[in-house]
Write a protein that holds these residues in place. Structure first.
Motif, PDB file in Angstrom:
ATOM      1  N   ILE A  48      -7.599   5.652  -1.995  1.00 46.33           N
ATOM      2  CA  ILE A  48      -6.819   4.935  -3.126  1.00 46.33           C
ATOM      3  C   ILE A  48      -7.785   4.157  -4.098  1.00 46.33           C
ATOM      4  O   ILE A  48      -8.519   3.285  -3.867  1.00 46.33           O
ATOM      5  N   PRO A  49      -7.664   4.792  -5.243  1.00 48.43           N
ATOM      6  CA  PRO A  49      -8.516   4.281  -6.355  1.00 48.43           C
ATOM      7  C   PRO A  49      -8.155   2.852  -6.781  1.00 48.43           C
ATOM      8  O   PRO A  49      -7.106   2.656  -6.710  1.00 48.43           O
ATOM      9  N   SER A  50      -9.028   2.056  -7.350  1.00 45.21           N
ATOM     10  CA  SER A  50      -8.716   0.802  -7.846  1.00 45.21           C
ATOM     11  C   SER A  50      -7.801   0.950  -8.877  1.00 45.21           C
ATOM     12  O   SER A  50      -6.945  -0.178  -8.979  1.00 45.21           O
ATOM     13  N   SER A  51      -7.644   1.817  -9.672  1.00 45.46           N
ATOM     14  CA  SER A  51      -6.732   1.998 -10.848  1.00 45.46           C
ATOM     15  C   SER A  51      -5.413   1.797 -10.262  1.00 45.46           C
ATOM     16  O   SER A  51      -4.408   1.490 -10.777  1.00 45.46           O
ATOM     17  N   PHE A  52      -5.063   2.339  -9.075  1.00 50.15           N
ATOM     18  CA  PHE A  52      -3.892   2.337  -8.434  1.00 50.15           C
ATOM     19  C   PHE A  52      -3.354   0.855  -8.226  1.00 50.15           C
ATOM     20  O   PHE A  52      -2.300   0.495  -8.448  1.00 50.15           O
TER      21      PHE A  52
ATOM     22  N   ASN B  48      -6.612  -2.318 -10.792  1.00 53.05           N
ATOM     23  CA  ASN B  48      -7.909  -2.885 -10.717  1.00 53.05           C
ATOM     24  C   ASN B  48      -8.078  -4.249 -10.467  1.00 53.05           C
ATOM     25  O   ASN B  48      -9.167  -5.067 -10.653  1.00 53.05           O
ATOM     26  N   LYS B  49      -7.195  -4.568  -9.811  1.00 52.06           N
ATOM     27  CA  LYS B  49      -7.078  -6.097  -9.326  1.00 52.06           C
ATOM     28  C   LYS B  49      -7.950  -5.981  -7.956  1.00 52.06           C
ATOM     29  O   LYS B  49      -8.594  -7.245  -7.437  1.00 52.06           O
ATOM     30  N   TYR B  50      -8.051  -4.753  -7.259  1.00 53.48           N
ATOM     31  CA  TYR B  50      -8.741  -4.838  -6.149  1.00 53.48           C
ATOM     32  C   TYR B  50      -9.876  -3.512  -6.083  1.00 53.48           C
ATOM     33  O   TYR B  50      -9.564  -2.584  -6.928  1.00 53.48           O
ATOM     34  N   ASN B  51     -10.909  -3.550  -5.221  1.00 48.64           N
ATOM     35  CA  ASN B  51     -11.886  -2.284  -5.096  1.00 48.64           C
ATOM     36  C   ASN B  51     -10.958  -1.162  -4.583  1.00 48.64           C
ATOM     37  O   ASN B  51      -9.872  -1.186  -3.960  1.00 48.64           O
ATOM     38  N   ASP B  52     -11.459   0.084  -4.684  1.00 48.36           N
ATOM     39  CA  ASP B  52     -11.077   1.220  -4.140  1.00 48.36           C
ATOM     40  C   ASP B  52     -10.735   0.770  -2.533  1.00 48.36           C
ATOM     41  O   ASP B  52     -11.565   0.122  -1.853  1.00 48.36           O
ATOM     42  N   SER B  53      -9.926   1.595  -2.073  1.00 47.09           N
ATOM     43  CA  SER B  53      -9.270   1.394  -0.646  1.00 47.09           C
ATOM     44  C   SER B  53      -9.013   2.651  -0.031  1.00 47.09           C
ATOM     45  O   SER B  53      -9.236   3.763  -0.789  1.00 47.09           O
TER      46      SER B  53
ATOM     47  N   LEU C 287       2.117  11.915  12.585  1.00 44.79           N
ATOM     48  CA  LEU C 287       1.100  11.536  11.537  1.00 44.79           C
ATOM     49  C   LEU C 287       0.903   9.994  12.040  1.00 44.79           C
ATOM     50  O   LEU C 287       1.754   9.404  12.132  1.00 44.79           O
ATOM     51  N   PHE C 288      -0.320   9.696  12.537  1.00 45.56           N
ATOM     52  CA  PHE C 288      -0.596   8.419  12.790  1.00 45.56           C
ATOM     53  C   PHE C 288      -1.240   7.777  11.310  1.00 45.56           C
ATOM     54  O   PHE C 288      -2.451   8.243  11.102  1.00 45.56           O
ATOM     55  N   LEU C 289      -0.744   6.773  11.007  1.00 48.95           N
ATOM     56  CA  LEU C 289      -0.937   6.355   9.369  1.00 48.95           C
ATOM     57  C   LEU C 289      -1.391   4.824   9.538  1.00 48.95           C
ATOM     58  O   LEU C 289      -0.313   4.172  10.006  1.00 48.95           O
ATOM     59  N   HIS C 290      -2.518   4.544   9.234  1.00 47.08           N
ATOM     60  CA  HIS C 290      -2.822   3.099   9.213  1.00 47.08           C
ATOM     61  C   HIS C 290      -3.065   2.889   7.743  1.00 47.08           C
ATOM     62  O   HIS C 290      -4.084   3.344   6.840  1.00 47.08           O
ATOM     63  N   VAL C 291      -2.258   2.007   7.077  1.00 50.44           N
ATOM     64  CA  VAL C 291      -2.424   1.865   5.664  1.00 50.44           C
ATOM     65  C   VAL C 291      -2.987   0.369   5.298  1.00 50.44           C
ATOM     66  O   VAL C 291      -3.121  -0.368   6.128  1.00 50.44           O
ATOM     67  N   THR C 292      -3.618   0.322   4.310  1.00 50.88           N
ATOM     68  CA  THR C 292      -4.354  -0.557   3.625  1.00 50.88           C
ATOM     69  C   THR C 292      -3.343  -1.461   2.820  1.00 50.88           C
ATOM     70  O   THR C 292      -2.179  -1.075   2.391  1.00 50.88           O
ATOM     71  N   GLY C 293      -3.773  -2.473   2.248  1.00 48.26           N
ATOM     72  CA  GLY C 293      -3.252  -3.337   1.147  1.00 48.26           C
ATOM     73  C   GLY C 293      -1.663  -3.906   1.225  1.00 48.26           C
ATOM     74  O   GLY C 293      -0.950  -4.161   0.432  1.00 48.26           O
ATOM     75  N   GLU C 294      -1.240  -3.765   2.537  1.00 47.42           N
ATOM     76  CA  GLU C 294       0.068  -4.500   2.882  1.00 47.42           C
ATOM     77  C   GLU C 294      -0.071  -5.948   2.645  1.00 47.42           C
ATOM     78  O   GLU C 294       1.194  -6.230   1.849  1.00 47.42           O
TER      79      GLU C 294
ATOM     80  N   TYR D  68       1.231   3.961  -2.207  1.00 44.91           N
ATOM     81  CA  TYR D  68       0.456   5.104  -2.374  1.00 44.91           C
ATOM     82  C   TYR D  68       0.604   6.052  -1.596  1.00 44.91           C
ATOM     83  O   TYR D  68       0.804   7.255  -2.226  1.00 44.91           O
ATOM     84  N   TYR D  69       0.905   6.074  -0.306  1.00 42.30           N
ATOM     85  CA  TYR D  69       1.102   7.369   0.684  1.00 42.30           C
ATOM     86  C   TYR D  69       2.443   7.921   0.223  1.00 42.30           C
ATOM     87  O   TYR D  69       2.558   9.234   0.092  1.00 42.30           O
ATOM     88  N   THR D  70       3.445   7.381  -0.208  1.00 38.97           N
ATOM     89  CA  THR D  70       4.811   7.855  -0.683  1.00 38.97           C
ATOM     90  C   THR D  70       4.660   8.320  -1.773  1.00 38.97           C
ATOM     91  O   THR D  70       5.738   9.304  -2.010  1.00 38.97           O
ATOM     92  N   LYS D  71       3.825   8.026  -2.638  1.00 40.40           N
ATOM     93  CA  LYS D  71       3.831   8.586  -4.042  1.00 40.40           C
ATOM     94  C   LYS D  71       2.676   9.819  -3.946  1.00 40.40           C
ATOM     95  O   LYS D  71       2.670  10.435  -4.962  1.00 40.40           O
ATOM     96  N   ASN D  72       1.824   9.732  -3.031  1.00 40.55           N
ATOM     97  CA  ASN D  72       1.153  10.837  -3.009  1.00 40.55           C
ATOM     98  C   ASN D  72       1.159  11.010  -1.361  1.00 40.55           C
ATOM     99  O   ASN D  72      -0.027  11.362  -0.690  1.00 40.55           O
ATOM    100  N   PRO D  73       2.137  11.666  -0.872  1.00 37.92           N
ATOM    101  CA  PRO D  73       2.171  11.968   0.348  1.00 37.92           C
ATOM    102  C   PRO D  73       1.204  13.282   0.886  1.00 37.92           C
ATOM    103  O   PRO D  73       1.308  14.266   0.195  1.00 37.92           O
ATOM    104  N   ILE D  74       0.859  13.126   1.964  1.00 43.73           N
ATOM    105  CA  ILE D  74      -0.032  14.299   2.749  1.00 43.73           C
ATOM    106  C   ILE D  74       0.932  15.306   2.878  1.00 43.73           C
ATOM    107  O   ILE D  74       0.787  16.567   3.029  1.00 43.73           O
ATOM    108  N   PHE D  75       2.096  15.039   3.654  1.00 49.14           N
ATOM    109  CA  PHE D  75       3.183  15.881   4.118  1.00 49.14           C
ATOM    110  C   PHE D  75       4.548  15.651   3.137  1.00 49.14           C
ATOM    111  O   PHE D  75       4.689  14.134   2.771  1.00 49.14           O
ATOM    112  N   PRO D  76       5.280  16.601   2.720  1.00 57.05           N
ATOM    113  CA  PRO D  76       6.306  16.213   1.792  1.00 57.05           C
ATOM    114  C   PRO D  76       7.314  15.467   2.394  1.00 57.05           C
ATOM    115  O   PRO D  76       7.579  15.219   3.795  1.00 57.05           O
TER     116      PRO D  76
END
Length: 335
Positions: free
Chosen positions: A92-96, A99-104, A174-181, A190-198
């Protein structure tokens, strides 16, 4: 020739006496739920919620260390990444983050379904926390959400043990561990806007955020778990969840925070909500808040590990049933 005939006869008898393999619908999942243990959860959490992980603040070194801890455990368990090879990170780029946080990165692992591989059951938890304060105090986040994070690891291990015995889930998991909660549900957004699976193929999200403690309301009777969202989109999911609890774990399922008029609005405050916004049925598993919530005192010595193991088992049973039933969950309500 006689010797050869005898050998063939013995082989025939051995084959005919072999117990036929059960279908996965005939398997008792308790054998695999029992691999979710208080001792293993404790071992994980005393590491994951230690000072070494520096409060797991999004984009900071402690969060990166936590991501690698999860990745290494999935590699050790021989659970694959849906991204291929040894890449378990959804970058997940900082731009998402404006730019308040580093890439994650979100951390992802995957067991493919045997019959409906395109249908995906998501088991999620956020692994970030709030970091270190100006005085250098570490916010360990043992309950929030170290408890959910290590529960997902143990649930994944239970599914893997079943797979090793030849019982692959019928649907993919899918075992999904999300950052930035803690920064505003950013990793799940980010995941739901860029899903690995539809998203149209995503059957449910079972989200675990704080399952290791007892809140003040239940101090006299701790045999409970709060469920939020189970009936919002799918009566099917709600009834299945109730059935799994009645059959296996017998918790008092507390729906207090599921009320539309709940002033805490917990339904909107954890990562499942980003799935629910897309009309994906969800359950949010939660133990309620306590005096150590978002304090430096949320430490692993205060976790109720036996209770936490049973709660994780309930989530496993629910995921097992959703993954292995004949029909996909029916969505009978929409946002």
């Amino acid at each position: 020739m006689i010797k050869k005939i005898l050998c063939l006869s013995v082989l025939t008898i051995a084959i005919s006496c072999k117990t036929p393999k059960k279908s996965i619908k005939e398997v008792n999942p308790e054998e695999y739920a029992s691999t979710i243990t208080a001792s293993e959860l404790k071992d994980h959490l005393y590491t994951f919620a230690s000072d070494d992980f520096q409060g797991r603040d999004t984009g900071k070194p402690g969060q990166k260390k936590a991501a690698n801890y999860l990745k290494n455990n999935y590699i050790e368990m021989e659970i694959a990444s849906p991204l291929g090879g040894a890449n378990y990170f959804q970058h997940i780029p900082s731009s998402f983050f404006h730019n308040k946080y580093n890439d994650s990165e979100n951390v992802v692992a995957y067991i493919e379904g045997s019959e409906f591989p395109d249908e995906v059951v998501v088991v999620s938890a956020h692994y970030d926390h709030v970091g270190i304060d100006a005085e250098g105090n570490v916010f360990n986040g043992a309950d929030d959400d170290g408890s959910g994070t290590v529960a997902v690891l143990e649930i994944a291990e239970a599914f893997k043990e079943a797979q090793k015995d030849g019982y692959q889930p019928r649907r993919s998991i899918l075992f999904l561990h999300v950052t930035g909660e803690e920064k505003g549900l950013l990793g799940s957004d980010y995941y739901t806007k860029n899903p690995i699976f539809p998203l149209k193929n995503t059957v449910t999200d079972l989200n675990t955020d704080m399952i290791g403690r007892i809140d003040p309301k239940h101090e006299d009777d701790p045999n409970y778990i709060y469920l939020i969202g189970s009936d919002k989109l799918s009566t099917d999911l709600h009834e299945l969840s109730e059935e799994m609890n009645s059959k296996y774990t017998q918790f008092d399922l507390d729906y207090t925070y599921n009320d539309e008029n709940d002033p805490n609005r917990f339904y909107y405050r954890s990562d499942h909500y980003n799935f629910a916004k897309h009309n994906i049925p969800v359950i949010f598993y939660f133990n309620g808040t306590h005096s150590d919530y978002h304090q430096i005192t949320d430490t692993p010595d205060k976790i109720e590990y036996d209770l936490m193991a049973r709660r994780a088992q309930l989530i496993f049973y629910t995921a097992w049933e959703v993954a292995n039933r004949d029909e996909r969950l029916v969505i009978d309500k929409v946002n």
